[in-house]
Design an enzyme around this catalytic site. Structure first.
Site, PDB file in Angstrom:
ATOM      1  N   ASP A 144      55.128 -37.314  44.905  1.00 33.80           N
ATOM      2  CA  ASP A 144      53.710 -37.451  45.212  1.00 33.80           C
ATOM      3  C   ASP A 144      53.496 -37.386  46.713  1.00 33.80           C
ATOM      4  O   ASP A 144      53.792 -38.331  47.440  1.00 33.80           O
ATOM      5  CB  ASP A 144      53.234 -38.811  44.679  1.00 33.80           C
ATOM      6  CG  ASP A 144      51.736 -38.940  44.733  1.00 33.80           C
ATOM      7  OD1 ASP A 144      51.053 -37.927  44.532  1.00 33.80           O
ATOM      8  OD2 ASP A 144      51.245 -40.047  44.995  1.00 33.80           O
ATOM      9  N   GLY A 196      43.563 -30.789  50.020  1.00 36.33           N
ATOM     10  CA  GLY A 196      42.267 -30.827  50.695  1.00 36.33           C
ATOM     11  C   GLY A 196      41.082 -30.561  49.796  1.00 36.33           C
ATOM     12  O   GLY A 196      39.957 -30.457  50.287  1.00 36.33           O
ATOM     13  N   CYS A 201      38.846 -36.360  48.083  1.00 36.62           N
ATOM     14  CA  CYS A 201      39.725 -36.020  49.194  1.00 36.62           C
ATOM     15  C   CYS A 201      38.950 -35.671  50.463  1.00 36.62           C
ATOM     16  O   CYS A 201      38.004 -34.889  50.413  1.00 36.62           O
ATOM     17  CB  CYS A 201      40.558 -34.824  48.765  1.00 36.62           C
ATOM     18  SG  CYS A 201      41.561 -34.161  50.066  1.00 36.62           S
ATOM     19  N   GLY A 237      43.855 -30.708  41.710  1.00 38.03           N
ATOM     20  CA  GLY A 237      42.760 -31.071  42.613  1.00 38.03           C
ATOM     21  C   GLY A 237      41.603 -30.095  42.549  1.00 38.03           C
ATOM     22  O   GLY A 237      41.787 -28.880  42.446  1.00 38.03           O
ATOM     23  N   TYR A 299      35.966 -44.703  40.894  1.00 37.28           N
ATOM     24  CA  TYR A 299      37.019 -43.698  41.133  1.00 37.28           C
ATOM     25  C   TYR A 299      37.330 -43.675  42.621  1.00 37.28           C
ATOM     26  O   TYR A 299      36.429 -43.499  43.436  1.00 37.28           O
ATOM     27  CB  TYR A 299      36.545 -42.316  40.654  1.00 37.28           C
ATOM     28  CG  TYR A 299      37.571 -41.204  40.835  1.00 37.28           C
ATOM     29  CD1 TYR A 299      38.929 -41.438  40.615  1.00 37.28           C
ATOM     30  CD2 TYR A 299      37.193 -39.924  41.234  1.00 37.28           C
ATOM     31  CE1 TYR A 299      39.869 -40.429  40.780  1.00 37.28           C
ATOM     32  CE2 TYR A 299      38.122 -38.909  41.395  1.00 37.28           C
ATOM     33  CZ  TYR A 299      39.456 -39.168  41.168  1.00 37.28           C
ATOM     34  OH  TYR A 299      40.392 -38.177  41.329  1.00 37.28           O
ATOM     35  N   ARG A 316      52.080 -42.959  49.909  1.00 36.63           N
ATOM     36  CA  ARG A 316      51.665 -41.567  50.059  1.00 36.63           C
ATOM     37  C   ARG A 316      51.019 -41.296  51.418  1.00 36.63           C
ATOM     38  O   ARG A 316      51.281 -40.310  52.053  1.00 36.63           O
ATOM     39  CB  ARG A 316      50.710 -41.194  48.931  1.00 36.63           C
ATOM     40  CG  ARG A 316      50.244 -39.770  49.002  1.00 36.63           C
ATOM     41  CD  ARG A 316      49.500 -39.387  47.732  1.00 36.63           C
ATOM     42  NE  ARG A 316      48.839 -38.127  47.937  1.00 36.63           N
ATOM     43  CZ  ARG A 316      48.787 -37.158  47.043  1.00 36.63           C
ATOM     44  NH1 ARG A 316      49.372 -37.299  45.898  1.00 36.63           N
ATOM     45  NH2 ARG A 316      48.153 -36.055  47.293  1.00 36.63           N
ATOM     46  N   HIS A 380      24.165 -20.683  37.143  1.00 34.10           N
ATOM     47  CA  HIS A 380      23.528 -21.959  36.804  1.00 34.10           C
ATOM     48  C   HIS A 380      22.154 -21.674  36.221  1.00 34.10           C
ATOM     49  O   HIS A 380      21.595 -20.594  36.450  1.00 34.10           O
ATOM     50  CB  HIS A 380      23.372 -22.814  38.061  1.00 34.10           C
ATOM     51  CG  HIS A 380      24.598 -22.862  38.904  1.00 34.10           C
ATOM     52  ND1 HIS A 380      25.778 -23.388  38.438  1.00 34.10           N
ATOM     53  CD2 HIS A 380      24.844 -22.413  40.155  1.00 34.10           C
ATOM     54  CE1 HIS A 380      26.702 -23.269  39.382  1.00 34.10           C
ATOM     55  NE2 HIS A 380      26.166 -22.673  40.421  1.00 34.10           N
TER      56      HIS A 380
HETATM   57  P1  IMP Z   1      40.304 -34.348  41.446  1.00 33.65           P
HETATM   58  O1  IMP Z   1      40.792 -33.916  40.095  1.00 33.65           O
HETATM   59  O2  IMP Z   1      39.449 -33.297  42.113  1.00 33.65           O
HETATM   60  O3  IMP Z   1      39.619 -35.677  41.397  1.00 33.65           O
HETATM   61  O4  IMP Z   1      41.586 -34.452  42.405  1.00 33.65           O
HETATM   62  C1  IMP Z   1      42.695 -35.265  42.084  1.00 33.65           C
HETATM   63  C2  IMP Z   1      43.834 -34.951  43.044  1.00 33.65           C
HETATM   64  O5  IMP Z   1      43.456 -35.245  44.400  1.00 33.65           O
HETATM   65  C3  IMP Z   1      45.094 -35.777  42.834  1.00 33.65           C
HETATM   66  O6  IMP Z   1      45.907 -35.327  41.791  1.00 33.65           O
HETATM   67  C4  IMP Z   1      45.791 -35.682  44.198  1.00 33.65           C
HETATM   68  O7  IMP Z   1      46.538 -34.499  44.334  1.00 33.65           O
HETATM   69  C5  IMP Z   1      44.626 -35.609  45.162  1.00 33.65           C
HETATM   70  N1  IMP Z   1      44.337 -36.919  45.772  1.00 33.65           N
HETATM   71  C6  IMP Z   1      44.404 -38.152  45.219  1.00 33.65           C
HETATM   72  N2  IMP Z   1      43.993 -39.098  46.074  1.00 33.65           N
HETATM   73  C7  IMP Z   1      43.679 -38.455  47.214  1.00 33.65           C
HETATM   74  C8  IMP Z   1      43.187 -38.896  48.485  1.00 33.65           C
HETATM   75  O8  IMP Z   1      42.893 -40.065  48.725  1.00 33.65           O
HETATM   76  N3  IMP Z   1      43.011 -37.923  49.425  1.00 33.65           N
HETATM   77  C9  IMP Z   1      43.294 -36.609  49.179  1.00 33.65           C
HETATM   78  N4  IMP Z   1      43.709 -36.150  47.996  1.00 33.65           N
HETATM   79  C10 IMP Z   1      43.906 -37.070  47.016  1.00 33.65           C
END
Ligand code: IMP
Length: 393
Positions: A144, A196, A201, A237, A299, A316, A380
């Site tokens: 991670d 990013g 994030c 992400g 969240y 991390r 949309h």
């Molecule tokens: P989401 O599905 O768009 O909510 O993104 C989740 C992903 O964001 C996770 O699996 C991580 O790779 C990444 N992530 C988790 N926590 C953080 C953070 O605090 N900063 C930046 N990336 C993050």
């Protein structure tokens, strides 16, 4: 002057692409659709979904329910080793009653009929953490890190491969060719792509590093395709709707890792608030909160201040004095199984429109196109005075 300045093409996000259609034959029936995929060499899922290794996403309850539905939960490592190992153990103890999980769900089971579970590790205490997770019965490890192309990660993967050669390990996160090649050279059985772009994030905001997820996936898939062996790629992400999942898979990802998507469900560890509770805390949100929202879920990012305070989350983003993630709320969406079933139906319909009945056929047959901003605005609902929003999930 930088070593390289890329002006063209810019990095693209998943939301900028559309999927073209192909001939849909009767052969492409939902009953025969196959959402199975590999996330590490030899490690298969029954559906291409992993839940993010985050405090607000993957505790034992969500990992158990997701494995019952054929996907994989990845327990977070921003907690002391004994409590992470205990969570792994709890998932391995989860009983599955076959009749509860009829089609479209096929539980993800190990050789002894127990649910499978993944666990995250960090690049600092792996010598102590990995043996405890193995002892607890973990099926696959994920390193991670927001920036995985490091000497620390190389050493972590080498340690795992030296001591547990049979245990699959996914390295990450990486966003370019060099990242793929180095993690694979270190022994990674799969790679995870994305930086990013997570919904919580702010990495790119604070450090400039990151890349649009579509471009990161395309570059890493192209690098993987040059390798002598097939290394599965998981896109992680910025993926929330069935449409984004479909584009990520069509661009060559073998699976998607989702944070916010799962954080909204009953089984996720974050607290659930009623609309009234929420408005008590944030009265100024009164006229901004969508009137349709009755409940919300907390969240927060692993790099947020909250994560650091919560359960000694020091790994991390440990040494940083600044936050790389935020702490917020999302709309509560109910139980995982119902939501996942609807998402799977949408994904299968998209695959059928593209002439594919499986993830690997989607890789072979998908025609994906970058859309103009104007054509995307027409994706949309538009030009109406008022309308009721439909769920995109
Ligand atoms: P989401 O599905 O768009 O909510 O993104 C989740 C992903 O964001 C996770 O699996 C991580 O790779 C990444 N992530 C988790 N926590 C953080 C953070 O605090 N900063 C930046 N990336 C993050």
């Amino acid at each position: 002057m930088a070593k390289d300045v890329i002006l063209n093409p810019p990095a693209y996000s998943l939301g900028e692409f559309t999927l073209d259609t192909a001939y849909t034959s009767r052969e492409l029936s939902q009953a025969r659709a196959d959402l199975g995929t590999e996330i590490a060499r030899g490690f298969k899922l029954n559906i291409p979904f992993l839940s993010a290794a985050m405090q607000a996403v993957t505790g034992p309850e969500l990992a158990t329910e997701l494995a019952r539905c054929g996907g994989l939960g990845v327990i977070y490592c921003s907690q002391p080793t004994p409590s992470e190992a205990e969570m792994v153990r709890q998932v391995k103890m989860g009983a599955v009653r076959a009749e509860e999980y009829t089609y479209p769900f096929q539980p993800l089971l190990d050789g002894q009929g127990r649910l499978k579970v993944g666990a995250a590790i960090n690049t600092k205490d792996y010598a102590e953490r990995v043996p405890a997770l193995v002892e607890a019965g973990v099926d696959i490890l994920f390193v991670d890190s927001s920036h995985g192309n490091t000497e620390y990660q190389k050493e972590t993967i080498e340690f795992v491969k030296q001591h547990y050669p049979e245990l699959p390990i996914v390295g990450g996160n990486i966003i370019n060719v060099d990242g793929v090649n180095r993690l694979v050279a270190a022994g990674a059985d799969g790679v995870k792509v994305g930086m990013g772009i997570g919904s919580i994030c702010i990495t790119t905001d604070v450090k400039a590093t990151g890349k649009g997820q579509a471009s990161a996936v395309m570059e890493c898939v192209a690098a993987r395709n040059q390798l002598p062996k097939y290394i599965p790629v998981t896109a992680d992400g910025g993926i929330e709707t069935a449409r984004e999942m479909c584009i990520a898979l069509a661009l060559g990802a073998d699976a998607v890792m989702l944070g916010k998507y799962f954080a909204r469900f009953e089984e996720a560890p974050g607290g659930k608030l009623s609309r009234a509770d929420f408005l008590n805390i944030f009265p100024q949100m009164g006229n901004k909160l969508d009137p349709a929202i009755e409940y919300l879920k907390e969240y927060w990012g692993e790099g947020s201040l909250r994560a650091r305070i919560h359960r000694e989350a020091q790994y991390r983003y440990g040494q940083n004095e600044f936050a790389e993630g935020v702490d917020g709320y999302t709309e509560y969406a109910g139980p995982l199984k119902e939501n996942l079933s609807r998402t799977m139906t949408k994904l299968i319909k998209s695959m059928h429109d593209a002439g594919a009945n499986s993830v690997s056929e989607l890789h072979e047959r998908a025609v994906v196109r970058l859309a103009s901003a104007r054509s995307m605005s027409e994706a949309h609902a538009h030009d109406l005075i008022s309308y009721r929003k439909a769920s995109l999930f």
